[in-house]
Scaffold this motif. Structure first.
Motif: not given
Length: 124
Positions: A56-78
């Motif tokens: 059974e898979i237990q929840r993990h947390h993964y944090a990634f540091l991205v630049d502002d432009e990458h954040f904008d693209r990722a947020y637009a994708l979401l």
């Protein structure tokens, strides 16, 4: 030589679906896969390995540091794909981002239910 992060195995219910999610969100690169692993690489050659464990898979947390432009693209994708996301790890502020620690951040669940955090400024 100082220690450097090299790789991690991310448990997945569907390793291909999880790898696609991270590939698109993180703008990762395909890496050679072998055995039970579907592999991607991110900055500094860090290998993300996706595997379907027999437990059974237990929840993990993964944090990634991205630049502002990458954040904008990722947020637009979401937003474009209507993927639920939150401004907080408690998942109380649905559809928002945060501006804590002098940058921006967002939390989302990957296909296996792991918490993924994107931040534009490190906490330290």
């Amino acid at each position: 030589m100082p220690a450097a992060f090299n790789h991690t195995i991310i448990p997945a219910t569907d390793r291909e679906a999880s790898a696609r999610f991270y590939l698109e969100l993180l703008e990762a690169e395909q890496a050679p896969s072998w055995g039970p692993f579907t592999n991607l690489t991110i900055a500094d050659g860090v290998l993300l390995q996706f595997a379907e464990p027999p437990v059974e898979i237990q929840r993990h947390h993964y944090a990634f540091l991205v630049d502002d432009e990458h954040f904008d693209r990722a947020y637009a994708l979401l937003c474009e794909r209507e993927i639920p996301h939150w401004a907080d790890p408690q998942m109380q502020r649905l559809g928002e981002t945060n501006t804590e620690h002098g940058g921006r951040g967002v939390y989302v669940l990957d296909p296996a239910g792991h918490g993924v955090e994107l931040i534009t400024r490190p906490y330290l």
